[in-house]
Structure formats: structure tokens, C-alpha cells
Design a protein around this motif. Structure first.
Motif, PDB file in Angstrom:
ATOM      1  N   THR A 337     -26.188  34.113  -3.982  1.00  0.00           N
ATOM      2  CA  THR A 337     -26.548  33.387  -5.205  1.00  0.00           C
ATOM      3  C   THR A 337     -27.903  32.723  -5.005  1.00  0.00           C
ATOM      4  O   THR A 337     -28.134  32.090  -3.977  1.00  0.00           O
ATOM      5  N   GLU A 338     -28.790  32.856  -5.968  1.00  0.00           N
ATOM      6  CA  GLU A 338     -30.120  32.285  -5.843  1.00  0.00           C
ATOM      7  C   GLU A 338     -30.212  30.930  -6.544  1.00  0.00           C
ATOM      8  O   GLU A 338     -29.686  30.748  -7.650  1.00  0.00           O
ATOM      9  N   LEU A 339     -30.884  30.001  -5.896  1.00  0.00           N
ATOM     10  CA  LEU A 339     -31.171  28.691  -6.475  1.00  0.00           C
ATOM     11  C   LEU A 339     -32.679  28.484  -6.507  1.00  0.00           C
ATOM     12  O   LEU A 339     -33.403  28.979  -5.634  1.00  0.00           O
ATOM     13  N   ASP A 340     -33.143  27.735  -7.480  1.00  0.00           N
ATOM     14  CA  ASP A 340     -34.563  27.452  -7.620  1.00  0.00           C
ATOM     15  C   ASP A 340     -35.077  26.715  -6.385  1.00  0.00           C
ATOM     16  O   ASP A 340     -34.557  25.652  -6.014  1.00  0.00           O
TER      17      ASP A 340
END
Length: 355
Positions: A337-340
Motif C-alpha cells: 500500500t502506498e502512502l504520500d
């Protein structure tokens, strides 16, 4: 973007052989004074009203050949129990265990990972390196104490560096050892037998690996045959004296190699520190894995020697190497999962912020 990886997502993401090579590179750089490792630090606070102890664990290391720096932390509860007459440590309930991976080129956070999967794999990979350089080249039989996650990765690592044909495994729980033998036999395509007598594990074994959560010795030196290589993973610390091997097993080991000599004395790790204090071995008898890899010391010099690799402590350089490889594989496979990234960056904006 910062990649977040859960244990279930990382399962099977890499071959053990890939991690063995990465961990070996990290230890070589450390021995050369290039990679940097901070000694493991732990906090324990008794919670007697709950019958538990609060435990916080942290370690960090940087490996320039991967441009990777990692910090591993754990916030968890522990308790000591007795199983089949042996004391052991358990970690009940949910917990927080994380690995933070940083890029040393731009100082940015690359990933946040659950620590359970990378931890077991880096311990196994490190034993794989030790086995590669200390066990006899013709080793074919492995005796294994333990059936947990650590035992699983230890078996995978030994099988990656030696042509293992037969494995004998023991743990106090008959069902656990039967299930482990069945599952690992299928996974690795090996003959894995569950045995009822712990003495049988060491009988005829070329390599004996002890991967348990015991507090008291489970491998006795009188069971060992000439030429055996031993792997042991329990390190312990000043808060708890933990040993997997008895005095005789340590005394009979003609070559003793560890991850970190410093950690033995910082933590007064019972497996080796107590044996030094008792005069069973000398401080000078203990060598570091990195020096073995750089051939600064001799390893096995004849096929009759009993050798011991004491995988005695978690090291930040292990996590930097392992997390780097996992991160690369996850990016390639589109996992996680990508986060800013801006959530984790302090932007100066003309202010005199300092770390």
C-alpha cells in the motif's frame, strides 16, 4: 511514495538464497568498517498485576552497498511459562513490530514493514551464511530442535547452502513436530521426520540447529558426534539468562563464531558470557562472522571439529539488507500500500529545523 507492507503480503516474495547473499554482503561491509551497526537496545518493565512484562526492542544499521538504512522496533508483552518441564518465553496477544527502511541517497523513508516476516528471514539467512562457511561441505543430515517460524526459516537456509537429504525434528509438542515435518517436507521436497526423543535429533546429524524459545538448554554436548556443525539462535540479555546449549556443547565447540562479540558483553548473554565467566571457554575463543567471511580468522580446519555458529543478536545491518531486498521485490511485483511521502517529511520552508 512510502510503501507499507504487511506480513501476509511478503510471504514467499523472495528466495532464501537471495537473502543469504544480501546478508553476507552486509556482514562483509561491517567487518570492513563500511557498514554501521548500532548495538541492540531493550527496555523491560514488569506488569505484575497482569502477569506480564512490557518489552520494547530496537536496533538500527546502515549498509552502503545497498544505500539502505533500517530501524526495527517492537512494542510487545512477554511472559515466562513452563512446557514439558522446560522454561520458555512467550509473547501473547497482538503487538507492534515494524521495520523502517530509509534511502541513504536522499534520506527519505522508503517503506514501513511488519517486522515478523523480515525478522525470521534475516535470522535464517544469517545462519545460512554461518553454515556455508563452517559446516562440512559433504553435510547431508540436519537435526532440528524447534518447530516455530524461526525453525522454518533455519531449515530453509541450511537447505539453501548444503545438499540436505534428511531432516530430524523435535519439539515438546508431538502434534507440532508432526505437522512441521509434513509441511516442510512438502515445501522443500526433503525427507523430514518427527522424532520422539531429543537425543535422536543429534544422532548421526552433520548439522544440528537449535531454533527455540527456550530458557534452559535443550541440546546436550554428550549427544554431539565429531564433525557436527551447530547453529543456535537464542541470544538473551541482562533481563533473562537464556541458553539453548549445555556447558558441554559449548566446551566441545572448537570454533565459535557469533554475529557480534560486543553484544555478548553488553547483554551478558548467558550462552557465552556465563561460560567465559566459568572458565569453560575464553573470550579469545569467540570470533565474529564478518571476520570469518574476510578470512581474518580460520573456520573449520578439519572434518572432525565441532563448530558453533551462535546467531546471538539481531543487527540493524541484517534488517537493512533484508528490507532492501524485500522492498525491491515488492516494487517489482506491485505489492503493498502506498502512502504520500509528504506525510513523513519535515519540510524546512525557510525555517531552521534540525534533526
Amino acid at each position: 511514495m512510502v510503501l507499507v507492507l504487511k506480513n501476509r503480503e511478503m510471504q514467499g516474495i523472495l528466495e532464501m538464497s537471495e537473502l543469504i547473499e544480501a546478508v553476507e554482503a552486509a556482514f562483509k561491509e561491517h567487518a570492513l568498517g563500511i557498514a554501521v551497526n548500532r548495538p541492540r537496545s531493550r527496555i523491560r518493565i514488569p506488569k505484575p498485576e497482569a502477569g506480564l512484562t512490557y518489552f520494547f526492542n530496537n536496533l538500527a544499521g546502515a549498509v552502503p552497498c545497498f544505500d539502505a538504512m533500517a530501524l526495527r522496533i517492537d512494542s510487545v508483552f512477554s511472559r515466562d511459562v513452563e512446557v514439558a518441564g522446560k522454561k520458555r518465553r512467550e509473547y501473547p496477544g497482538d503487538f507492534t513490530g515494524l521495520v523502517f527502511l530509509f534511502n541513504m541517497e536522499d534520506a527519505r523513508l522508503l517503506a514501513i514493514m511488519d517486522d515478523h516476516y523480515p525478522s525470521g528471514m534475516r535470522v535464517g539467512a544469517t545462519s545460512g551464511v554461518g553454515t556455508r562457511y563452517l559446516a562440512r561441505a559433504d553435510a547431508k543430515t540436519l537435526g532440528l530442535y524447534g518447530t516455530g517460524e524461526q525453525a522454518r526459516t533455519q531449515l530453509m537456509a541450511v537447505a539453501a547452502v548444503r545438499n540436505i537429504e534428511h531432516v530430524k525434528v523435535f519439539s515438546p509438542n508431538p502434534e507440532h513436530r508432526r505437522n512441521f515435518a509434513r509441511d516442510m517436507g512438502r515445501l522443500l521436497g526433503l525427507a523430514v521426520d518427527a522424532v520422539d526423543d531429543p537425543r535422536e535429533v543429534a544422532r548421526g546429524a552433520d548439522i544440528v540447529t537449535v531454533a527455540t524459545n527456550t530458557i534452559e538448554p535443550v541440546l546436550m554436548g554428550k549427544w554431539l558426534e565429531p564433525g557436527t556443525h551447530i547453529n543456535s539462535i537464542v541470544g538473551g540479555d541482562i533481563h533473562q539468562k537464556r541458553q539453548e546449549l549445555d556447558d558441554e556443547a559449548v566446551r566441545r565447540s572448537e570454533v565459535i563464531v557469533v554475529n557480534s562479540r560486543e553484544q555478548i558483553f553488553l547483554d551478558k548473554q548467558a550462552e557465552l558470557y556465563d561460560r567465559i565467566e566459568a572458565g569453560i571457554i575464553q573470550k579469545e575463543d569467540i570470533h565474529e562472522l564478518g571476520d570469518l567471511l574476510l578470512k581474518k580468522i580460520s573456520g573449520r580446519t578439519n572434518p572432525e571439529q565441532i563448530t558453533l555458529f551462535k546467531n546471538n543478536t539481531g543487527m540493524g545491518i541484517q534488517f537493512a539488507a533484508t528490507a532492501h531486498k524485500i522492498y525491491q521485490a515488492a516494487r517489482k511485483k506491485g505489492i503493498g500500500t502506498e502512502l504520500d511521502s509528504n506525510l513523513f517529511i519535515t519540510q524546512r520552508e525557510g525555517k531552521s529545523y534540525s534533526p
